[in-house]
Design an enzyme around this catalytic site. Structure first.
Site, PDB file in Angstrom:
ATOM      1  N   MET A 168      79.197 145.593  73.629  1.00  0.00           N
ATOM      2  CA  MET A 168      79.770 145.386  72.396  1.00  0.00           C
ATOM      3  C   MET A 168      80.310 146.488  71.646  1.00  0.00           C
ATOM      4  SD  MET A 168      76.030 143.536  70.276  1.00  0.00           S
ATOM      5  CE  MET A 168      74.523 142.516  70.851  1.00  0.00           C
ATOM      6  N   ASP A 195      74.591 144.506  78.121  1.00  0.00           N
ATOM      7  CA  ASP A 195      75.279 143.520  76.876  1.00  0.00           C
ATOM      8  C   ASP A 195      76.189 144.638  76.125  1.00  0.00           C
ATOM      9  OD1 ASP A 195      74.351 141.449  75.743  1.00  0.00           O
ATOM     10  OD2 ASP A 195      72.974 141.691  75.402  1.00  0.00           O
ATOM     11  N   ASP A 221      71.979 132.819  76.760  1.00  0.00           N
ATOM     12  CA  ASP A 221      71.514 133.766  76.530  1.00  0.00           C
ATOM     13  C   ASP A 221      71.822 133.544  75.213  1.00  0.00           C
ATOM     14  OD1 ASP A 221      71.864 136.404  75.707  1.00  0.00           O
ATOM     15  OD2 ASP A 221      73.909 136.895  76.601  1.00  0.00           O
ATOM     16  N   HIS A 233      70.038 142.997  82.971  1.00  0.00           N
ATOM     17  CA  HIS A 233      71.847 142.145  82.095  1.00  0.00           C
ATOM     18  C   HIS A 233      71.952 143.301  80.304  1.00  0.00           C
ATOM     19  CE1 HIS A 233      74.269 138.430  80.087  1.00  0.00           C
ATOM     20  NE2 HIS A 233      73.303 140.005  78.390  1.00  0.00           N
ATOM     21  N   MET A 280      81.264 141.717  75.283  1.00  0.00           N
ATOM     22  CA  MET A 280      81.236 141.514  74.549  1.00  0.00           C
ATOM     23  C   MET A 280      82.448 142.307  72.844  1.00  0.00           C
ATOM     24  SD  MET A 280      78.108 140.249  73.221  1.00  0.00           S
ATOM     25  CE  MET A 280      76.893 141.280  74.708  1.00  0.00           C
ATOM     26  N   SER A 312      67.661 141.269  79.103  1.00  0.00           N
ATOM     27  CA  SER A 312      68.085 142.057  78.435  1.00  0.00           C
ATOM     28  C   SER A 312      67.982 143.460  78.058  1.00  0.00           C
ATOM     29  CB  SER A 312      69.146 141.431  77.332  1.00  0.00           C
ATOM     30  OG  SER A 312      70.371 142.189  76.658  1.00  0.00           O
ATOM     31  N   MET A 330      76.460 130.653  75.937  1.00  0.00           N
ATOM     32  CA  MET A 330      76.028 132.044  74.801  1.00  0.00           C
ATOM     33  C   MET A 330      74.990 130.925  73.582  1.00  0.00           C
ATOM     34  SD  MET A 330      76.479 134.835  74.752  1.00  0.00           S
ATOM     35  CE  MET A 330      75.253 135.508  73.480  1.00  0.00           C
ATOM     36  N   HIS A 363      77.483 142.037  80.825  1.00  0.00           N
ATOM     37  CA  HIS A 363      78.356 141.090  79.718  1.00  0.00           C
ATOM     38  C   HIS A 363      79.559 141.828  78.632  1.00  0.00           C
ATOM     39  CE1 HIS A 363      76.841 137.681  76.216  1.00  0.00           C
ATOM     40  NE2 HIS A 363      78.246 137.722  76.789  1.00  0.00           N
TER      41      HIS A 363
HETATM   42  C1  DX5 Z   1      73.679 138.930  72.316  1.00  0.00           C
HETATM   43  C2  DX5 Z   1      73.072 139.719  72.980  1.00  0.00           C
HETATM   44  C3  DX5 Z   1      72.229 139.174  74.133  1.00  0.00           C
HETATM   45  C4  DX5 Z   1      70.645 139.764  74.059  1.00  0.00           C
HETATM   46  C5  DX5 Z   1      70.338 138.340  73.430  1.00  0.00           C
HETATM   47  O1  DX5 Z   1      74.858 138.455  71.785  1.00  0.00           O
HETATM   48  O2  DX5 Z   1      74.019 138.719  74.454  1.00  0.00           O
HETATM   49  O3  DX5 Z   1      72.151 139.098  75.726  1.00  0.00           O
HETATM   50  O4  DX5 Z   1      70.315 140.435  73.817  1.00  0.00           O
HETATM   51  O5  DX5 Z   1      68.831 138.962  72.857  1.00  0.00           O
HETATM   52  P1  DX5 Z   1      67.591 138.005  72.362  1.00  0.00           P
HETATM   53  O6  DX5 Z   1      66.999 137.648  74.250  1.00  0.00           O
HETATM   54  O7  DX5 Z   1      66.087 138.232  71.671  1.00  0.00           O
HETATM   55  O8  DX5 Z   1      67.830 136.739  71.668  1.00  0.00           O
HETATM   56 ZN    ZN Z   2      74.155 138.941  76.799  1.00  0.00          ZN
END
Ligand code: DX5
Ligand code: ZN
Length: 214
Positions: free
Chosen positions: A35, A33, A173, A31, A66, A6, A135, A64
């Site tokens: 947000m 992320d 994840d 990956h 969010m 990620s 998750m 991904h």
């Molecule tokens: C959290 C993200 C993850 C995050 C995971 O909301 O969706 O992808 O980057 O990070 P670690 O591996 O540090 O838990």
């Molecule tokens: Zn993620």
């Protein structure tokens, strides 16, 4: 297991170096992320950044989202060159339509469940998705601890996939390190996302190799 590092845990001032490291590693995917500060209490990065990552990436992008109303951004995610567009169950009022539109745009479609959302809610959509992301932390931040109940959810999801003859992959994840990677692989996960464990490691390439081989 397929490992998807990620980028959330990378140094954003040196993203090109992070992508180059992933290109040279045993990781399967990258990956990303996204947000929005509404669906989750944090804001990360958006489409222009993913486009730049894509121009350097030699591995497929797993995006991904969010965010609320992910349907509004399907063409933008496609234009970023994403292989997989991943939406949250909790953010989609018309999930079947969203999955169909992602496929129509030429991408693979995945659905994500928050820790408190039960696997059984996927029974009417499991045959239509290419992947389910469970998750294993509450979404929004890297560096949190793995929620142990996820292991039971992986087993439930595996059973649902088998009984419905779905080809969906299982992704996990949050809080993935060498110890938890072994636990989720043993329970039936196909793909693990790893942020902090990779980017905080002294040797990220060796860490990815170790995670991939559990
Ligand atoms: C959290 C993200 C993850 C995050 C995971 O909301 O969706 O992808 O980057 O990070 P670690 O591996 O540090 O838990
Ligand atoms: Zn993620």
């Amino acid at each position: 297991m397929i490992i998807a590092p990620s980028l959330l845990a990378a140094d954003f001032g040196h993203l090109a170096e992070a992508v180059d490291m992933i290109n040279r590693s045993e990781a399967g995917w990258i990956h990303c992320d996204v947000m929005d500060g509404v669906f989750v209490p944090n804001i990360s990065f958006g489409f222009p950044v993913i486009k730049s990552v894509q121009s350097l990436a030699q591995k497929p992008l797993d995006v991904h989202l969010m965010i609320v109303n992910p349907d509004r951004y399907i063409s933008q995610v496609r234009d970023c060159g994403a292989m997989m567009m991943n939406v949250h169950y909790e953010a989609c009022t018309h999930l079947h339509r969203t999955i169909q539109s992602i496929h129509d745009a030429g991408m693979k479609a995945a659905v994500t469940l928050n820790p408190a959302t039960p696997v059984i809610l996927l029974s009417d959509i499991i045959s239509d998705v290419d992947m389910v992301l469970l998750m294993s932390v509450n979404p929004g931040f890297g560096g949190q601890s793995f929620i142990e109940h996820t292991t039971e959810k992986i087993r439930q999801l595996k059973a649902l996939i088998e009984t419905s003859h779905s080809g969906a992959l299982i992704q996990v994840d949050g809080g993935i390190n060498q110890k938890t990677a072994a636990i989720v692989a043993d329970a039936g996960a196909d793909v693990a996302v790893a942020g902090s464990s990779v980017f905080k490691a002294a040797d990220p390439l060796a860490e990815i190799a170790a995670l991939a081989s559990v």
